[in-house]
Design a protein around this motif. Sequence first.
Motif, PDB file in Angstrom:
ATOM      1  N   GLY A  70      38.747  20.832 -12.186  1.00  0.00           N
ATOM      2  CA  GLY A  70      39.052  21.582 -13.286  1.00  0.00           C
ATOM      3  C   GLY A  70      40.577  21.659 -13.687  1.00  0.00           C
ATOM      4  O   GLY A  70      41.402  21.966 -12.934  1.00  0.00           O
ATOM      5  N   ILE A  71      40.849  21.610 -14.819  1.00  0.00           N
ATOM      6  CA  ILE A  71      42.135  21.587 -15.436  1.00  0.00           C
ATOM      7  C   ILE A  71      42.759  22.979 -15.483  1.00  0.00           C
ATOM      8  O   ILE A  71      42.034  23.874 -16.055  1.00  0.00           O
ATOM      9  N   PRO A  72      43.888  23.497 -14.970  1.00  0.00           N
ATOM     10  CA  PRO A  72      44.222  24.814 -15.183  1.00  0.00           C
ATOM     11  C   PRO A  72      44.423  25.223 -16.715  1.00  0.00           C
ATOM     12  O   PRO A  72      44.796  24.299 -17.409  1.00  0.00           O
ATOM     13  N   ASP A  73      43.727  26.356 -16.976  1.00  0.00           N
ATOM     14  CA  ASP A  73      43.772  26.840 -18.301  1.00  0.00           C
ATOM     15  C   ASP A  73      45.115  26.731 -19.226  1.00  0.00           C
ATOM     16  O   ASP A  73      45.182  26.603 -20.370  1.00  0.00           O
ATOM     17  N   ALA A  74      46.189  27.127 -18.153  1.00  0.00           N
ATOM     18  CA  ALA A  74      47.493  27.164 -18.969  1.00  0.00           C
ATOM     19  C   ALA A  74      48.021  25.703 -19.621  1.00  0.00           C
ATOM     20  O   ALA A  74      48.780  25.754 -20.690  1.00  0.00           O
ATOM     21  N   VAL A  75      47.541  24.670 -19.027  1.00  0.00           N
ATOM     22  CA  VAL A  75      47.803  23.413 -19.478  1.00  0.00           C
ATOM     23  C   VAL A  75      46.697  22.459 -19.955  1.00  0.00           C
ATOM     24  O   VAL A  75      46.744  21.280 -20.350  1.00  0.00           O
ATOM     25  N   PRO A 251      27.934  29.798 -20.986  1.00  0.00           N
ATOM     26  CA  PRO A 251      29.172  30.414 -20.499  1.00  0.00           C
ATOM     27  C   PRO A 251      30.267  29.440 -20.386  1.00  0.00           C
ATOM     28  O   PRO A 251      30.327  28.278 -20.213  1.00  0.00           O
ATOM     29  N   TYR A 252      31.348  29.963 -20.897  1.00  0.00           N
ATOM     30  CA  TYR A 252      32.675  29.150 -21.137  1.00  0.00           C
ATOM     31  C   TYR A 252      33.449  28.751 -20.217  1.00  0.00           C
ATOM     32  O   TYR A 252      33.904  27.796 -20.106  1.00  0.00           O
ATOM     33  N   ASP A 253      33.093  29.404 -18.890  1.00  0.00           N
ATOM     34  CA  ASP A 253      33.679  28.710 -17.463  1.00  0.00           C
ATOM     35  C   ASP A 253      32.847  27.459 -17.437  1.00  0.00           C
ATOM     36  O   ASP A 253      33.573  26.797 -16.613  1.00  0.00           O
ATOM     37  N   VAL A 254      31.778  27.218 -17.719  1.00  0.00           N
ATOM     38  CA  VAL A 254      31.085  26.038 -17.463  1.00  0.00           C
ATOM     39  C   VAL A 254      31.501  24.970 -18.684  1.00  0.00           C
ATOM     40  O   VAL A 254      31.657  23.862 -18.189  1.00  0.00           O
ATOM     41  N   VAL A 255      31.434  25.454 -19.721  1.00  0.00           N
ATOM     42  CA  VAL A 255      31.791  24.571 -20.931  1.00  0.00           C
ATOM     43  C   VAL A 255      32.974  23.847 -20.555  1.00  0.00           C
ATOM     44  O   VAL A 255      33.094  22.585 -20.972  1.00  0.00           O
ATOM     45  N   VAL A 256      34.243  24.839 -20.395  1.00  0.00           N
ATOM     46  CA  VAL A 256      35.566  24.057 -20.360  1.00  0.00           C
ATOM     47  C   VAL A 256      35.699  23.140 -19.064  1.00  0.00           C
ATOM     48  O   VAL A 256      36.292  21.909 -19.262  1.00  0.00           O
ATOM     49  N   ARG A 257      34.933  23.297 -17.880  1.00  0.00           N
ATOM     50  CA  ARG A 257      34.695  22.222 -16.918  1.00  0.00           C
ATOM     51  C   ARG A 257      33.991  20.862 -17.531  1.00  0.00           C
ATOM     52  O   ARG A 257      34.486  19.936 -16.998  1.00  0.00           O
ATOM     53  N   ASP A 310      31.681  25.569 -10.309  1.00  0.00           N
ATOM     54  CA  ASP A 310      31.839  24.653  -9.252  1.00  0.00           C
ATOM     55  C   ASP A 310      30.531  23.945  -8.870  1.00  0.00           C
ATOM     56  O   ASP A 310      30.545  22.860  -8.562  1.00  0.00           O
ATOM     57  N   VAL A 311      29.454  24.921  -8.756  1.00  0.00           N
ATOM     58  CA  VAL A 311      28.324  24.435  -8.340  1.00  0.00           C
ATOM     59  C   VAL A 311      27.627  23.462  -9.385  1.00  0.00           C
ATOM     60  O   VAL A 311      26.894  22.357  -8.747  1.00  0.00           O
ATOM     61  N   ILE A 312      27.675  23.853 -10.261  1.00  0.00           N
ATOM     62  CA  ILE A 312      26.962  22.772 -11.573  1.00  0.00           C
ATOM     63  C   ILE A 312      27.746  21.346 -11.511  1.00  0.00           C
ATOM     64  O   ILE A 312      26.988  20.623 -11.548  1.00  0.00           O
TER      65      ILE A 312
END
Length: 344
Positions: A70-75, A251-257, A310-312
Motif C-alpha cells: 500500500g502506497i501511503p495516502d500522502a504520496v 469500499p475505498y480502502d480496498v479500491v486504492v490498494r 490487507d486480507v483481500i
Amino acid sequence: DSMESEVIETPSEVKKVDRFGFYEEDTGRKPAFDVKLENQRLHKWLFMLKNWEKFCKESPDVLKRRVRKGIPDAVRGRVWSIFLSADVCSDIYHCGYENLLSSHPTLEENEFTRKGGVIDRDINRTYPNHEDYEESGMGQDTLKRVLFAFADHDKEVKYTQGMNYIVGVLLNYMTEEESYWALCQLMENSPFLMSKWFNQELTMVHTSHYQMSKLLAKYIPELDSYLTELSITPAMYCTEWFMCVYTRSFPYDVVVRVWDIFLSEGWVIVYQVALALLELFKKDILGKDFEDAYAVISGINRSPDLPSADVIIDTALRFNVTAEELEGYRREFARMSMKKISFS
C-alpha cells in the motif's frame, strides 16, 4: 425557570467524513487504519521518491513489495502520476489540456457534451456520498470538464458509463489536468488499453468473462462447478468489478490498494482480486440456491463481512495468475469469436 433557560439547542448533526472524503455510513464494517505504520511507510516512500529512477533500477523487488503493501495516502497521487507518466503527458501529446477545454464544443446536437447530455446526467450519480461530488461539491464541475475534454479528444470512445468513476478516483489524488492525462494513458497505452473495455464492441468486457471462467475453473474448481450448476456466470457479476476496476461500489480502502498494484503492474491484480473475493465468500455461496448465491456474490462489496484490504490483497496474490495466462485466454477467445463469425 433557571433550569429551563439553560436548555441549549444543538445544531443539526454534522456529517462525519472518513479519510477518503466519504460520509461515514454504518455498514458494520470497520476498516482499521494504523497511523504509526502509515507514517513509517511514508518515511521510506519519501526517500524512494527523492532517488526514484535509481531506486527503480536498483531495487525493483523492494518497490514491488512496498507497492503491494500500500502506497501511503500522502504520496499516492504523486506515485500514481509517475506510474502513468501523467506528469509529462502534455509534452508527449501535442494538444494541451487548456486548449481542449477552450476549443470544446457544447453544441446542442452533441449528445455527450451538451447541457443535460449523457455526461451531464452521469455526474450526479458519481460518488453522491463523497463531500466533493455531492450536488454542491466542487468536484462535479472538475469531473465534468475532464470527461468533456476526453470525449472531444477520443472520437471513437467519447464517453461510456463507468469512466466517471475512474476519473473520480484519479481526481481524489491528482490535479484536474493530471487526471485528464492519466485517463488518456489508461485508455490508450499498454498495459491498460482501457478503451477496449469502453469501445462500442466492449471487446474486453466479453473477453474478460471468458478469462474469468477459465481462471475460476483452474483456481477454485469446487466453486466453479457449483456456480456452473446454478447457471451463475462471470458475466453476471464481473462486468462492473472489471470495467470500473472496483471504483464504482467497493469500499475505498480496498479500491486504492487495488489501484496501487493495477497502476504499477497491470491487469493481473484485477482478476486476482475477483478470485480472492469469491474464495473469501466461498463458504457463504456453496449450498445456496440460485437466488441466495447470487445475492451473496452481488452483495460482496456492501457486506459487513468484507475483510480488510490487507486480507483481500494477500489472498489475491496467492493466486499465481500471470499476464501471459490472461493473454493466452484472450487469444483463445478471439479465435473462437472469429470462428463464430465465419460460420454465421
